[in-house]
Design a protein around this motif. Structure first.
Motif, PDB file in Angstrom:
ATOM      1  N   ARG A  44      -0.544  21.028  29.197  1.00  0.00           N
ATOM      2  CA  ARG A  44      -1.170  19.787  28.716  1.00  0.00           C
ATOM      3  C   ARG A  44      -0.179  18.632  28.675  1.00  0.00           C
ATOM      4  O   ARG A  44      -0.545  17.475  28.914  1.00  0.00           O
ATOM      5  N   ASN A  45       1.073  18.924  28.388  1.00  0.00           N
ATOM      6  CA  ASN A  45       2.087  17.864  28.423  1.00  0.00           C
ATOM      7  C   ASN A  45       2.241  17.314  29.839  1.00  0.00           C
ATOM      8  O   ASN A  45       2.339  16.099  30.038  1.00  0.00           O
ATOM      9  N   ILE A  46       2.235  18.224  30.812  1.00  0.00           N
ATOM     10  CA  ILE A  46       2.380  17.800  32.205  1.00  0.00           C
ATOM     11  C   ILE A  46       1.149  17.020  32.671  1.00  0.00           C
ATOM     12  O   ILE A  46       1.265  15.974  33.321  1.00  0.00           O
ATOM     13  N   THR A  47      -0.047  17.509  32.332  1.00  0.00           N
ATOM     14  CA  THR A  47      -1.261  16.799  32.766  1.00  0.00           C
ATOM     15  C   THR A  47      -1.365  15.437  32.090  1.00  0.00           C
ATOM     16  O   THR A  47      -1.833  14.472  32.705  1.00  0.00           O
ATOM     17  N   THR A  48      -0.912  15.329  30.841  1.00  0.00           N
ATOM     18  CA  THR A  48      -0.926  14.033  30.156  1.00  0.00           C
ATOM     19  C   THR A  48       0.020  13.059  30.853  1.00  0.00           C
ATOM     20  O   THR A  48      -0.339  11.896  31.083  1.00  0.00           O
ATOM     21  N   CYS A  49       1.223  13.527  31.193  1.00  0.00           N
ATOM     22  CA  CYS A  49       2.185  12.673  31.908  1.00  0.00           C
ATOM     23  C   CYS A  49       1.649  12.268  33.275  1.00  0.00           C
ATOM     24  O   CYS A  49       1.799  11.122  33.715  1.00  0.00           O
ATOM     25  N   MET A  50       0.998  13.226  33.965  1.00  0.00           N
ATOM     26  CA  MET A  50       0.428  12.929  35.267  1.00  0.00           C
ATOM     27  C   MET A  50      -0.643  11.848  35.160  1.00  0.00           C
ATOM     28  O   MET A  50      -0.682  10.897  35.951  1.00  0.00           O
ATOM     29  N   LEU A  51      -1.513  11.956  34.152  1.00  0.00           N
ATOM     30  CA  LEU A  51      -2.561  10.951  33.959  1.00  0.00           C
ATOM     31  C   LEU A  51      -1.971   9.596  33.614  1.00  0.00           C
ATOM     32  O   LEU A  51      -2.478   8.556  34.059  1.00  0.00           O
ATOM     33  N   ASP A  52      -0.900   9.582  32.827  1.00  0.00           N
ATOM     34  CA  ASP A  52      -0.242   8.315  32.492  1.00  0.00           C
ATOM     35  C   ASP A  52       0.233   7.591  33.747  1.00  0.00           C
ATOM     36  O   ASP A  52       0.245   6.353  33.798  1.00  0.00           O
ATOM     37  N   CYS A  53       0.626   8.355  34.755  1.00  0.00           N
ATOM     38  CA  CYS A  53       1.122   7.765  35.998  1.00  0.00           C
ATOM     39  C   CYS A  53      -0.012   7.417  36.971  1.00  0.00           C
ATOM     40  O   CYS A  53       0.035   6.396  37.660  1.00  0.00           O
ATOM     41  N   VAL A  54      -1.021   8.282  37.021  1.00  0.00           N
ATOM     42  CA  VAL A  54      -2.052   8.166  38.054  1.00  0.00           C
ATOM     43  C   VAL A  54      -3.165   7.183  37.691  1.00  0.00           C
ATOM     44  O   VAL A  54      -3.617   6.397  38.533  1.00  0.00           O
ATOM     45  N   VAL A  55      -3.597   7.183  36.436  1.00  0.00           N
ATOM     46  CA  VAL A  55      -4.746   6.357  36.049  1.00  0.00           C
ATOM     47  C   VAL A  55      -4.517   4.861  36.314  1.00  0.00           C
ATOM     48  O   VAL A  55      -5.415   4.181  36.828  1.00  0.00           O
ATOM     49  N   PRO A  56      -3.339   4.294  35.987  1.00  0.00           N
ATOM     50  CA  PRO A  56      -3.140   2.877  36.333  1.00  0.00           C
ATOM     51  C   PRO A  56      -3.317   2.605  37.826  1.00  0.00           C
ATOM     52  O   PRO A  56      -3.860   1.562  38.213  1.00  0.00           O
ATOM     53  N   GLY A  57      -2.862   3.543  38.682  1.00  0.00           N
ATOM     54  CA  GLY A  57      -3.076   3.384  40.116  1.00  0.00           C
ATOM     55  C   GLY A  57      -4.544   3.466  40.475  1.00  0.00           C
ATOM     56  O   GLY A  57      -5.022   2.764  41.374  1.00  0.00           O
ATOM     57  N   PHE A  58      -5.288   4.317  39.755  1.00  0.00           N
ATOM     58  CA  PHE A  58      -6.727   4.459  39.981  1.00  0.00           C
ATOM     59  C   PHE A  58      -7.464   3.182  39.578  1.00  0.00           C
ATOM     60  O   PHE A  58      -8.444   2.792  40.209  1.00  0.00           O
TER      61      PHE A  58
END
Length: 273
Positions: A44-58
């Motif tokens: 969950r820590n990794i998926t949260t970090c991934m979303l922090d990076c990906v969602v702004p690009g989305f």
């Protein structure tokens, strides 16, 4: 004709950009899945970090397409402050469009970032790319059977609390969208009758909420429950008119990417006893 062709090309280009970001996120999640078997909190820590990076690009594509979201400054500060230290906050929204999820991501990843999860219809998890990605992000998928859905909702929320993973849960409380077909008209009539049975005037702009699911969800929240009312406006014309208005438009991804659109969001904070 040229204008229509330009709008179509413009929308498809932006959709392609969002699809690329979605494929990238799904790929990262697939590589991270084995870690879930080792330690759930690490996953969950990794998926949260991934979303922090990906969602702004989305969100970049709809922003470049001209999507503009207007929020009262004081209302925004209130909900930001109340959810800052909460493990779970709940955002309930009227179902004015087919892109409410996009507004939820905007709420979660503008200013103070918080992981956004969705409580949504079960079939959504089978959508290619985006649905698969949200499944791996452990969203809550419901099937309209409260006996089955309540344990699923409770288990998901308690699991996230156990790993101390902070997130905001978003749901469109009407649970359905109606257009202008015969089934849709019948559904509106059923909602009106339900209102009358409880002594309310029939709703003109929204459908009746999935109150059992909301009740179950609210039991997990403290003071961090918010209602968001949205209105979509294009060229000065409100798109989400009365349910029975033949000129009502239900915005979808194509609608907001084809030409600029304004969305006004009104936040209300609920006190739960």
């Amino acid at each position: 004709m040229l204008t229509a062709a330009y709008m179509r090309i413009r929308a498809y280009v932006f959709m392609a950009c969002m699809t690329f970001v979605g494929v990238f996120a799904l790929t990262v999640l697939l590589f991270a899945v084995p870690l879930r078997l080792v330690k759930l909190q690490w996953y969950r820590n990794i998926t949260t970090c991934m979303l922090d990076c990906v969602v702004p690009g989305f969100l970049l594509a709809p922003t470049l397409a001209g999507l503009r979201i207007n929020v009262d400054a004081e209302q925004w500060k209130t909900q930001q402050a109340l959810r800052a230290d909460a493990l779970v906050s709940i955002i309930m929204c009227n179902h004015a469009s087919r892109v409410d999820w996009l507004l939820a991501l905007w709420c979660g990843y503008v200013q103070n970032t918080v992981r956004v999860s969705f409580l949504t219809e079960g079939p959504m998890q089978f959508l290619p790319i985006v649905g698969w990605m949200r499944k791996l992000c452990e969203d809550i998928f419901v099937w309209r059977s409260f006996k089955l859905d309540k344990p699923r909702i409770d288990a998901n929320i308690e699991s996230f609390k156990a790993t101390k993973t902070q997130r905001a849960l978003f749901l469109a409380i009407e649970g359905a969208i109606v257009d202008q077909g015969e089934f849709d008209k019948h559904y509106i009539e059923e909602c009106s009758k339900f209102c009358e049975s409880l002594g309310y005037e029939p709703f003109e702009y929204v459908l009746t909420p999935r109150y059992k699911g909301i009740h179950s969800l609210a039991q997990h929240a403290g003071k961090e429950v918010f209602s968001v009312t949205t209105a979509f406006v294009r060229d000065g014309d409100v798109l989400n008119k009365k349910l029975t208005d033949p000129k009502r438009v239900v915005p979808d991804l194509y609608t907001i990417l084809a030409s600029p659109i304004d969305v006004t969001c009104h936040f209300d904070h609920f006190e739960i006893s």
